[in-house]
Scaffold this active site. Structure first.
Site, PDB file in Angstrom:
ATOM      1  N   HIS A   1     -58.894  42.576  29.383  1.00 39.15           N
ATOM      2  CA  HIS A   1     -58.541  41.170  29.185  1.00 39.15           C
ATOM      3  C   HIS A   1     -57.239  40.879  29.916  1.00 39.15           C
ATOM      4  O   HIS A   1     -56.339  41.713  29.950  1.00 39.15           O
ATOM      5  CB  HIS A   1     -58.392  40.860  27.690  1.00 39.15           C
ATOM      6  CG  HIS A   1     -58.411  39.404  27.367  1.00 39.15           C
ATOM      7  ND1 HIS A   1     -57.294  38.611  27.455  1.00 39.15           N
ATOM      8  CD2 HIS A   1     -59.419  38.599  26.953  1.00 39.15           C
ATOM      9  CE1 HIS A   1     -57.609  37.372  27.108  1.00 39.15           C
ATOM     10  NE2 HIS A   1     -58.893  37.334  26.798  1.00 39.15           N
TER      11      HIS A   1
ATOM     12  N   ASP B   1     -65.684  38.519  24.617  1.00 36.51           N
ATOM     13  CA  ASP B   1     -66.766  37.970  25.430  1.00 36.51           C
ATOM     14  C   ASP B   1     -67.946  38.942  25.513  1.00 36.51           C
ATOM     15  O   ASP B   1     -69.100  38.521  25.566  1.00 36.51           O
ATOM     16  CB  ASP B   1     -66.257  37.640  26.835  1.00 36.51           C
ATOM     17  CG  ASP B   1     -65.168  36.583  26.823  1.00 36.51           C
ATOM     18  OD1 ASP B   1     -65.401  35.522  26.222  1.00 36.51           O
ATOM     19  OD2 ASP B   1     -64.093  36.813  27.384  1.00 36.51           O
TER      20      ASP B   1
END
Length: 410
Positions: A305, A362
């Site tokens: 991330h 995600d």
């Protein structure tokens, strides 16, 4: 006198105050920089710039911390509903039982759309992307609900905030229904916020729709995990639009447009597409080797991330949720088996551990949404639905602490 920072130029030195927040790093207040030095700062992407003062959300990417109004995201996802988190973001504290009941009643009573908006939907091509429809319909709300667009009136701001949060599931469900050629399903006031959305999306007038409680809980958690995420691109867009005095419906439409970009809201779709590309569990080692090869353009989507250099705290909540949904829906699909085995291999591979390439929110949310039955075109729509409460809270905070219009002199 408080702390100061000194900026030295060829001709002189200049003192700027250092401001300390309740959490996070100190900031240098350079609002008078141009007036005093005739210089600007150069910070592409504003990665080292605090754009506003906010009490909503705090992120520590190095430590894997995400707080809403001081509450850890894991605690909220495990113990609260999306409606409770929405109240928290809007009002600063978790609601009492009576406050929550009143808030839920208010939101429920605002879920219906003006009937003329059904005609507006029919003006779009049937194969139009649901996000395109969302942008148009949300922007059009100001033409239907102009009785709550006076941003100087606190009551107007409150009503428009409630309307946006309440109507977004209806708008999103209608966008989906229009894309598949099914009739619109009106809201049901007896259901929860998330249960009502599931019924409006997957129910049909021909038969009763029974909400699966496991699916309802999973989707509610996904909404909580996407409710707000500090001053990201779409939130900054909403604040910037709002700084001009634009009405709240226009500001949220601007946020939706920004979220539509694949670098912002499309990561879960990219992660699911990668799982489809891998196809079956036996092909995982080949793709992991490709991911390690610097000369191979392939990248594992849904791992690592930009903000979190440790484990994404939202992903921790999603790990168990994936398994709960798979069990409840009796999922039997090689793609989902790929997701589970890829997660296990990546978490135990020294390369990924060293690079801190952990599964992020995600990776899990795309898999869960697909298992529930949402097409990938709806993923970003669901993101926008959940993030609306964060956008609205950020917009209200910005209006309540007015400054000059953003980028006024550029």
């Amino acid at each position: 006198m408080g702390k100061t920072a000194t900026l030295g130029t060829e001709s002189s030195n200049h003192q700027f105050p250092v401001v300390t927040g309740s959490v996070g790093p100190d900031v240098i207040d350079i609002r008078k920089l141009y007036a005093e030095t005739g210089m600007f700062t150069y910070d592409p992407g504003f990665t080292s710039t605090a754009s506003c003062e906010s009490a909503l959300t705090y992120i520590d990417g190095d430590e894997g911390v995400l707080l809403h109004r001081g509450y850890p995201i894991g605690q909220l996802a495990e113990q609260s509903s999306f409606m409770e988190v929405s109240y928290l973001l809007l009002n600063g504290e978790l609601p009492s039982k009576d406050e929550l009941a009143q808030f839920e009643t208010t939101i429920t009573r605002h879920t219906m759309l003006h009937e003329q908006l059904a005609t507006f939907y029919r003006g779009f091509r049937r194969d139009g992307h649901p996000m395109a429809i969302m942008c148009g319909v949300v922007g059009a709300l100001s033409a239907f609900y102009h009785d709550s667009t006076d941003i100087s009136d606190p009551l107007h701001r409150k009503i428009s905030s409630h309307r946006l949060i309440a109507k977004m599931p209806t708008i999103a469900a209608m966008a989906y229904k229009y894309s598949v050629g099914q009739p619109f399903v009106y809201p049901d006031n007896s259901l929860s916020y998330t249960g009502n959305f599931l019924r409006m999306t997957f129910g049909v007038p021909a038969e009763p729709y029974v909400v699966n409680p496991v699916v309802e809980k999973a989707l509610d958690r996904i909404f909580i995990l996407h409710a707000d995420h500090e001053q990201n691109a779409s939130t900054s867009t909403v604040r910037l639009a709002g700084s001009s005095g634009a009405n709240p419906f226009a500001c949220i439409a601007a946020g939706i447009a920004c979220l539509w970009g694949p670098a912002h809201g499309g990561a879960n779709e990219a992660a699911l597409n990668m799982l489809h590309e891998i196809g079956t569990p036996d092909r995982i080692p080949h793709f992991i080797e490709r991911a390690k090869d610097k000369n191979d353009p392939f990248r594992l989507m849904g791992f690592g991330h930009r903000v979190y250099k440790n484990y994404d705290p939202r992903a921790t909540v999603m790990q168990q949720t994936v398994r709960e949904v798979f069990d409840a829906l009796k999922v039997n699909d090689p793609v989902f088996e790929v997701a589970l085995q890829l997660e296990e291999m990546a978490l135990n591979d020294p390369y990924f551990i060293e690079k801190k390439l952990f599964p992020n929110v995600d990776f899990y949310s795309g898999v869960i949404l697909s298992a529930i039955g949402f097409p990938t075109t709806m993923f970003t729509v669901l993101f926008a639905l959940a993030r609306t409460v964060g956008w609205v809270a950020q917009w209200n905070e910005m209006i309540s602490d007015p400054g000059q219009i953003g980028r006024a002199h550029v």
